[in-house]
Design an enzyme around this catalytic site. Structure first.
Site, PDB file in Angstrom:
ATOM      1  N   CYS A   1       1.586  -6.953 -29.570  1.00  0.00           N
ATOM      2  CA  CYS A   1       2.379  -6.911 -28.338  1.00  0.00           C
ATOM      3  C   CYS A   1       3.836  -6.549 -28.654  1.00  0.00           C
ATOM      4  CB  CYS A   1       2.254  -8.234 -27.589  1.00  0.00           C
ATOM      5  SG  CYS A   1       2.776  -8.132 -25.852  1.00  0.00           S
TER       6      CYS A   1
ATOM      7  N   HIS B   1      -3.570  -9.085 -27.117  1.00  0.00           N
ATOM      8  CA  HIS B   1      -3.497 -10.295 -27.949  1.00  0.00           C
ATOM      9  C   HIS B   1      -4.872 -10.629 -28.535  1.00  0.00           C
ATOM     10  CE1 HIS B   1       0.641 -11.584 -27.044  1.00  0.00           C
ATOM     11  NE2 HIS B   1       0.444 -10.976 -25.893  1.00  0.00           N
TER      12      HIS B   1
ATOM     13  N   GLU C   1      -5.474 -12.854 -30.718  1.00  0.00           N
ATOM     14  CA  GLU C   1      -5.535 -14.264 -31.119  1.00  0.00           C
ATOM     15  C   GLU C   1      -6.069 -15.189 -30.034  1.00  0.00           C
ATOM     16  OE1 GLU C   1      -1.223 -13.690 -29.644  1.00  0.00           O
ATOM     17  OE2 GLU C   1      -2.856 -12.500 -30.502  1.00  0.00           O
TER      18      GLU C   1
ATOM     19  N   SER D   1      -1.082 -46.051 -39.541  1.00  0.00           N
ATOM     20  CA  SER D   1      -0.716 -46.192 -38.136  1.00  0.00           C
ATOM     21  C   SER D   1      -1.936 -46.327 -37.239  1.00  0.00           C
ATOM     22  CB  SER D   1       0.089 -44.966 -37.685  1.00  0.00           C
ATOM     23  OG  SER D   1      -0.735 -43.806 -37.701  1.00  0.00           O
ATOM     24  N   GLY D   2      -3.115 -46.095 -37.815  1.00  0.00           N
ATOM     25  CA  GLY D   2      -4.323 -46.073 -37.005  1.00  0.00           C
ATOM     26  C   GLY D   2      -4.700 -44.681 -36.562  1.00  0.00           C
TER      27      GLY D   2
ATOM     28  N   SER E   1      -2.504 -40.380 -40.870  1.00  0.00           N
ATOM     29  CA  SER E   1      -2.292 -41.374 -41.929  1.00  0.00           C
ATOM     30  C   SER E   1      -3.615 -41.752 -42.584  1.00  0.00           C
ATOM     31  CB  SER E   1      -1.593 -42.618 -41.371  1.00  0.00           C
ATOM     32  OG  SER E   1      -2.387 -43.281 -40.414  1.00  0.00           O
TER      33      SER E   1
END
Length: 524
Positions: free
Chosen positions: A86, A181, A183, A235-236, A240
């Protein structure tokens, strides 16, 4: 034998495109490492990156204006294949001697592309065939300018009814331009077109796979850490969890996990996180009660950026104190690539700050621990694939993301104990109903937001002034862009009814119907 997952690489130069991160994800899906950098990046950085190919993203500007962004001129002189998408095609054409003009009829949405020369990019690709035997492709357009005259050495390789030069190529120099596009999912063959560029034209070997990423991460952790211990904050959330699992797989008992009870976690989250990690990871987990500490530090603070930085500061100080007790030198963090991009902490430091993530821009400068961030190059969907490959339970892997600063940034303005208690209850009701109705895994992230404003209502026969709760639910793949989730009105009505009836301090519930962009997913 370990693969070098970064050996073959694609550079994506971003011209402020809403789809730039999507291009990066598509290249990763092909199995090749790529990085996203600002289009005005310096020559030294590009040469150091040593790309096998360069993709120029789309963008909102008009190429012909003097102040608009340009591709670095030297990229057209280093013998590297270049694909312009583009705006990227337009600036390439303009910079190499072609002409770009406003089109009489802008194209936005579906278009049918007629392939004039299928060599390289379009080889063997078609959705349909014209009566003349030419390949036809369904593509997605979004442009108001067109290339009106080709640069020297280029030929038209595809057209549409409104764009005679919808694709172009200089086969000798391996320069290609697409006005559409590839993508986006609305271009069904877009993945194959990008794969032709990355694999066949740039000759990249697809070593960027989940298995190879895990092997590379483990090797990297082992080389950096040696025999030293690493502390990882839990952190749950999935980031993490995967970080802790990767580090544990790399160094075993040298890992110590720390769960900081900030008082800003979701309802019953501390017990749930401890149970999951002690059961599935088998690592040592320490729970630190830091509720008073965080509340004291956040008292009187209303600015979202300040709250994030204070949260980052307090997290690090807690980890440093635990590290000193255990003689630990390393801190493992679940920073992922979107965190880095949004915090404008790319390798050059260029870009506009959208928000500072507590584990990127929110870290204190005088931090004593050394950082290890095994997920820093990964998008969220890549992190989840790693987690599944590592054997983590699906319920944990597909749990909705939760910000590091916790409920502090889901309470607008100053944080206090009353607001936290109200928000925990409202959020728990929303999530509980999502799970009961089987909507939880149909949305990517959902949560409640506390608004410290009082609105008039009626409870019983009396007027009642109560707080406002906003509900937010979005659908996304990479968390770089997101659509608000169109949940059924009956469901939202049920959630609203429960919140105002079960939480006496609340008088009104609203639903956030804003996409990202223009909004971010979190409110602060």
């Amino acid at each position: 034998m370990l693969k070098d997952i970064h050996q073959h690489r694609i550079l994506i130069l971003d011209f402020s495109s809403q789809y730039a991160q999507l291009i990066a994800r598509r290249v990763r899906e092909i199995g090749v490492y790529c990085e996203l950098m600002p289009c005005d990046i310096d020559e030294e950085t590009i040469r150091d990156f040593n790309p096998h190919g360069i993709i120029l993203s789309g963008g909102p500007e008009t190429v012909t204006l003097s102040h608009t962004l340009r591709a670095p001129a030297f990229i057209f002189e280093i013998g590297c294949p270049v694909l312009g998408i583009c705006y990227g095609m337009q600036t390439m054409a303009y910079q190499l001697g072609g002409k770009v003009n406003r089109t009489a009829k802008a194209e936005f949405g579906h278009a049918q592309l007629r392939v004039l020369n299928p060599a390289f990019l379009f080889d063997g690709i078609e959705d349909q065939v014209s009566p003349q035997g030419e390949p036809l492709l369904d593509v997605w357009m979004s442009h108001g300018d067109i290339v009106s005259e080709l640069p020297p050495g280029f030929e038209a390789t595809a057209c549409t009814d409104n764009s005679p030069l919808a694709a172009m190529a200089d086969f000798k120099r391996r320069f290609f331009g697409l006005q559409f596009h590839p993508e986006v999912t609305h271009t069904p063959q877009g993945h194959r077109i990008l794969a032709h560029f990355v694999i066949h034209i740039c000759q990249c070997i697809p070593n960027w796979t989940t298995k190879h990423i895990i092997e590379d991460s483990i090797r990297d952790i082992q080389e950096k850490v040696g025999k030293e211990q690493v502390i990882v904050g839990l952190s749950g959330g999935v980031d993490s969890a995967v970080t802790a699992t990767l580090v544990h797989k790399a160094i075993g008992d040298q890992l110590v996990c720390v769960l900081v009870d900030t008082g800003l976690l979701r309802l019953n989250e501390v017990d749930e996180v401890l149970n999951v990690f002690q059961k599935h990871l088998g690592a040592k987990v320490i729970c630190v009660d830091a509720k008073d500490r965080f509340m004291k530090a956040l008292k009187g603070i209303s600015d979202p950026e300040e709250k994030r930085k204070i949260a980052g500061e307090q997290f690090i100080r807690v980890f440093e104190e635990q590290a000193k007790k255990l003689n630990v030198k390393w801190l493992g963090q679940g920073t992922i690539y979107p965190d880095v991009i949004e915090s404008a902490k790319t390798k050059t430091g260029k870009g506009h700050i959208i928000k500072t993530h507590h584990n990127v821009g929110g870290l204190p400068l005088n931090m004593e621990l050394k950082l290890i961030e095994p997920l820093r190059e990964l998008f969220k969907d890549e992190v989840r694939k790693l987690g599944l490959e590592l054997g983590l339970p699906a319920d944990l892997i597909y749990r909705h993301p939760f910000p590091g600063p916790g409920l502090a940034i889901r309470i607008l303005g100053e944080v206090n104990a009353e607001y936290i208690n109200i928000l925990k209850q409202a959020d728990a009701i929303f999530i509980e109903e999502l799970k009961k109705s089987d909507y939880y895994h149909q949305v990517s992230q959902a949560f409640a937001v506390f608004m410290p404003l009082k609105s008039v209502g009626v409870k019983g026969d009396a007027r009642h002034y109560g707080y406002i709760i906003a509900l937010r639910a979005v659908k996304t793949v990479d968390f770089m862009t997101a659509q608000w989730a169109d949940l059924p009105h009956e469901f939202l009505s049920k959630v609203s009814h429960r919140i105002v009836n079960e939480i006496k301090e609340v008088s009104r519930v609203v639903y956030d119907m804003t996409n990202k962009p223009p909004a971010t997913i979190e409110w602060e």
